[in-house]
Write an enzyme that holds these catalytic residues in place. Structure first.
Site, PDB file in Angstrom:
ATOM      1  N   HIS A  56      92.166  96.307  -0.072  1.00 42.18           N
ATOM      2  CA  HIS A  56      92.690  94.980   0.296  1.00 42.18           C
ATOM      3  C   HIS A  56      93.882  95.153   1.232  1.00 42.18           C
ATOM      4  O   HIS A  56      94.382  96.245   1.426  1.00 42.18           O
ATOM      5  CB  HIS A  56      93.018  94.150  -0.940  1.00 42.18           C
ATOM      6  CG  HIS A  56      94.162  94.663  -1.773  1.00 42.18           C
ATOM      7  ND1 HIS A  56      94.110  95.864  -2.444  1.00 42.18           N
ATOM      8  CD2 HIS A  56      95.391  94.140  -2.049  1.00 42.18           C
ATOM      9  CE1 HIS A  56      95.252  96.042  -3.107  1.00 42.18           C
ATOM     10  NE2 HIS A  56      96.046  95.020  -2.879  1.00 42.18           N
ATOM     11  N   HIS A  58      97.113  94.319   1.362  1.00 43.99           N
ATOM     12  CA  HIS A  58      98.541  94.431   1.049  1.00 43.99           C
ATOM     13  C   HIS A  58      99.158  95.697   1.650  1.00 43.99           C
ATOM     14  O   HIS A  58      98.531  96.763   1.665  1.00 43.99           O
ATOM     15  CB  HIS A  58      98.765  94.402  -0.467  1.00 43.99           C
ATOM     16  CG  HIS A  58      98.618  93.030  -1.039  1.00 43.99           C
ATOM     17  ND1 HIS A  58      98.376  92.795  -2.368  1.00 43.99           N
ATOM     18  CD2 HIS A  58      98.688  91.800  -0.449  1.00 43.99           C
ATOM     19  CE1 HIS A  58      98.289  91.482  -2.578  1.00 43.99           C
ATOM     20  NE2 HIS A  58      98.472  90.865  -1.430  1.00 43.99           N
ATOM     21  N   ASP A  60     101.311  97.807   0.650  1.00 46.81           N
ATOM     22  CA  ASP A  60     101.425  99.022  -0.168  1.00 46.81           C
ATOM     23  C   ASP A  60     100.069  99.702  -0.382  1.00 46.81           C
ATOM     24  O   ASP A  60      99.955 100.660  -1.145  1.00 46.81           O
ATOM     25  CB  ASP A  60     102.116  98.732  -1.515  1.00 46.81           C
ATOM     26  CG  ASP A  60     101.345  97.775  -2.401  1.00 46.81           C
ATOM     27  OD1 ASP A  60     100.646  96.896  -1.858  1.00 46.81           O
ATOM     28  OD2 ASP A  60     101.431  97.895  -3.638  1.00 46.81           O
ATOM     29  N   HIS A  61      99.040  99.204   0.323  1.00 47.93           N
ATOM     30  CA  HIS A  61      97.726  99.862   0.314  1.00 47.93           C
ATOM     31  C   HIS A  61      97.280 100.238   1.732  1.00 47.93           C
ATOM     32  O   HIS A  61      96.258 100.901   1.892  1.00 47.93           O
ATOM     33  CB  HIS A  61      96.669  98.964  -0.342  1.00 47.93           C
ATOM     34  CG  HIS A  61      96.913  98.776  -1.804  1.00 47.93           C
ATOM     35  ND1 HIS A  61      96.159  99.379  -2.783  1.00 47.93           N
ATOM     36  CD2 HIS A  61      97.880  98.089  -2.462  1.00 47.93           C
ATOM     37  CE1 HIS A  61      96.630  99.058  -3.981  1.00 47.93           C
ATOM     38  NE2 HIS A  61      97.680  98.273  -3.807  1.00 47.93           N
ATOM     39  N   HIS A 114      92.872  88.852  -6.654  1.00 49.27           N
ATOM     40  CA  HIS A 114      94.204  89.375  -6.299  1.00 49.27           C
ATOM     41  C   HIS A 114      94.472  89.015  -4.836  1.00 49.27           C
ATOM     42  O   HIS A 114      95.497  88.433  -4.497  1.00 49.27           O
ATOM     43  CB  HIS A 114      94.229  90.884  -6.525  1.00 49.27           C
ATOM     44  CG  HIS A 114      95.506  91.542  -6.111  1.00 49.27           C
ATOM     45  ND1 HIS A 114      96.699  91.339  -6.765  1.00 49.27           N
ATOM     46  CD2 HIS A 114      95.777  92.412  -5.102  1.00 49.27           C
ATOM     47  CE1 HIS A 114      97.653  92.048  -6.160  1.00 49.27           C
ATOM     48  NE2 HIS A 114      97.118  92.706  -5.160  1.00 49.27           N
ATOM     49  N   ASP A 133      93.727  96.735  -6.744  1.00 49.84           N
ATOM     50  CA  ASP A 133      94.608  95.948  -7.619  1.00 49.84           C
ATOM     51  C   ASP A 133      93.833  94.864  -8.367  1.00 49.84           C
ATOM     52  O   ASP A 133      94.394  93.812  -8.694  1.00 49.84           O
ATOM     53  CB  ASP A 133      95.740  95.312  -6.798  1.00 49.84           C
ATOM     54  CG  ASP A 133      96.775  96.332  -6.358  1.00 49.84           C
ATOM     55  OD1 ASP A 133      96.678  97.511  -6.748  1.00 49.84           O
ATOM     56  OD2 ASP A 133      97.688  95.938  -5.609  1.00 49.84           O
ATOM     57  N   HIS A 171      97.955 101.302  -9.199  1.00 51.36           N
ATOM     58  CA  HIS A 171      99.326 101.421  -9.717  1.00 51.36           C
ATOM     59  C   HIS A 171      99.356 102.045 -11.112  1.00 51.36           C
ATOM     60  O   HIS A 171      98.397 101.928 -11.872  1.00 51.36           O
ATOM     61  CB  HIS A 171      99.989 100.034  -9.817  1.00 51.36           C
ATOM     62  CG  HIS A 171     100.225  99.379  -8.500  1.00 51.36           C
ATOM     63  ND1 HIS A 171     101.391  99.516  -7.789  1.00 51.36           N
ATOM     64  CD2 HIS A 171      99.426  98.569  -7.761  1.00 51.36           C
ATOM     65  CE1 HIS A 171     101.315  98.823  -6.660  1.00 51.36           C
ATOM     66  NE2 HIS A 171     100.126  98.228  -6.614  1.00 51.36           N
TER      67      HIS A 171
HETATM   68 ZN   LIG Z   1      97.842  94.279  -3.895  1.00 48.74          ZN
END
Ligand SMILES: [Zn+2]
Length: 255
Positions: A56, A58, A60-61, A114, A133, A171
Site C-alpha cells: 500500500h 503509505h 513507511d512502506h 487500511h 498493514d 509492524h
Molecule cells: Zn499503512
C-alpha cells in the site's frame, strides 16, 4: 528448493522482509520502508534485489523505493488502485493476479480497509503471506480509507488461507495487541499461551512474526468477531459480525 525469507527491522517499528527464490536467485523486498536496512539485508544474505512488491501507498512502506530502484533497477509491483500515489511503479496488480519472483508464484489478494487499494501477496506453494498493514499478529490495521465492513471482508479473505500459512505483517505491534486482546477475551487460553511466548521472544530480542493464520483464528479478537462469545463480550450478541468487528476496532482505537 523452497522459498526463503529474511525479516529485519526498519524505521521505528516497521519490518522489512525479503523473499528469495534459491533456484533463480530472484529476490523481492516486500515493501520498502527505507533503503539502507534493505541494502544491509541483501548484502548480509548475498542476495540480488529483482523486485519490490508493494502492499500500500503509505510512506513507511514506500519511502525506500526510489533509492533501491536506482541502485538495483528492480521491478516495482504495486496495487492498481494506488498507482497514482506510489512512485516508479512498473507493474500494477489486482485481485487474483499472479506475481512471479523468479519461479515463485504469488497470488494477489485485494485487502482494502487500511487503505482503499491495499493488497496482500500469498505464495501457496510455500504457504507464505505478506499482508502489509491489514492483519497484524493479534491485531489488525487501522481503518484509514475504508469502512469496517470492507476491512472485515479483507480479514475474512486472509482468515480463509490454510491454517499453516505463515504471514508477515508490516509492524511489530504484537505485545500491545495482546494487552488489548485480553480486555476482549480475558479467559482465552491460547491467547494466554501466546502472550507468554511473545514475552519470551521479545525478551530475547527476537521478532514475534511470522505468525500463522491458524493460531490467529484462536487468539486474534479481530478475526473472531463472528464467534458468539466474542460478540457477547462486547455487548453485541446476535449482531452481524462486521458490527462486532467495528466495535472491537473502535475499542482498540481508544485503548
Ligand atoms: Zn499503512
Amino acid at each position: 528448493m523452497t522459498a526463503q525469507t529474511y525479516l529485519f527491522p526498519c524505521l521505528k517499528d516497521n519490518y522489512g522482509v525479503l523473499l528469495h527464490d534459491p533456484e533463480s536467485g530472484a529476490t523481492a523486498a516486500i515493501d520498502a520502508p527505507e533503503a539502507a536496512p534493505v541494502e544491509a539485508a541483501l548484502a548480509g544474505k548475498g542476495w540480488r534485489l529483482t523486485d519490490i512488491l508493494v502492499t500500500h501507498h503509505h510512506g513507511d512502506h514506500t519511502a525506500g523505493i526510489g533509492e533501491l530502484k536506482r541502485s538495483h533497477h528492480c521491478r516495482v509491483v504495486a496495487p492498481r488502485n494506488e498507482v497514482q500515489r506510489i512512485a516508479l511503479v512498473d507493474e500494477t496488480v489486482g485481485e487474483g493476479d499472479t506475481v512471479h519472483v523468479g519461479k515463485l508464484a504469488g497470488r494477489v489478494i485485494e485487502t482494502p480497509g487500511h487503505t482503499a487499494g491495499h493488497v496482500s501477496y500469498f505464495f501457496p506453494a510455500d504457504k507464505l503471506a505478506f499482508v502489509g498493514d491489514t492483519l497484524f499478529s493479534i491485531g489488525c490495521g487501522r481503518i484509514i480509507e475504508g469502512t469496517p465492513e470492507m476491512m472485515w471482508q479483507s480479514l475474512l479473505k486472509l482468515r480463509s488461507l490454510p491454517d499453516d500459512t505463515e504471514f508477515y505483517c508490516g509492524h511489530e505491534y504484537t505485545a500491545a495487541n495482546i494487552r488489548f486482546a485480553k480486555t476482549i477475551e480475558p479467559d482465552n487460553k491460547p491467547l494466554a499461551a501466546r502472550a507468554a511466548e511473545v514475552s519470551r521472544l521479545l525478551a530475547a530480542g527476537r521478532p514475534t512474526i511470522p505468525a500463522t493464520i491458524g493460531a490467529e483464528k484462536t487468539e486474534n479478537p479481530f478475526l473472531r468477531a463472528d464467534v458468539p462469545e466474542v460478540a457477547k463480550a462486547v455487548g453485541l450478541a446476535g449482531s452481524p459480525a462486521w458490527k462486532v468487528f467495528a466495535e472491537i476496532r473502535e475499542r482498540k482505537n481508544r485503548f
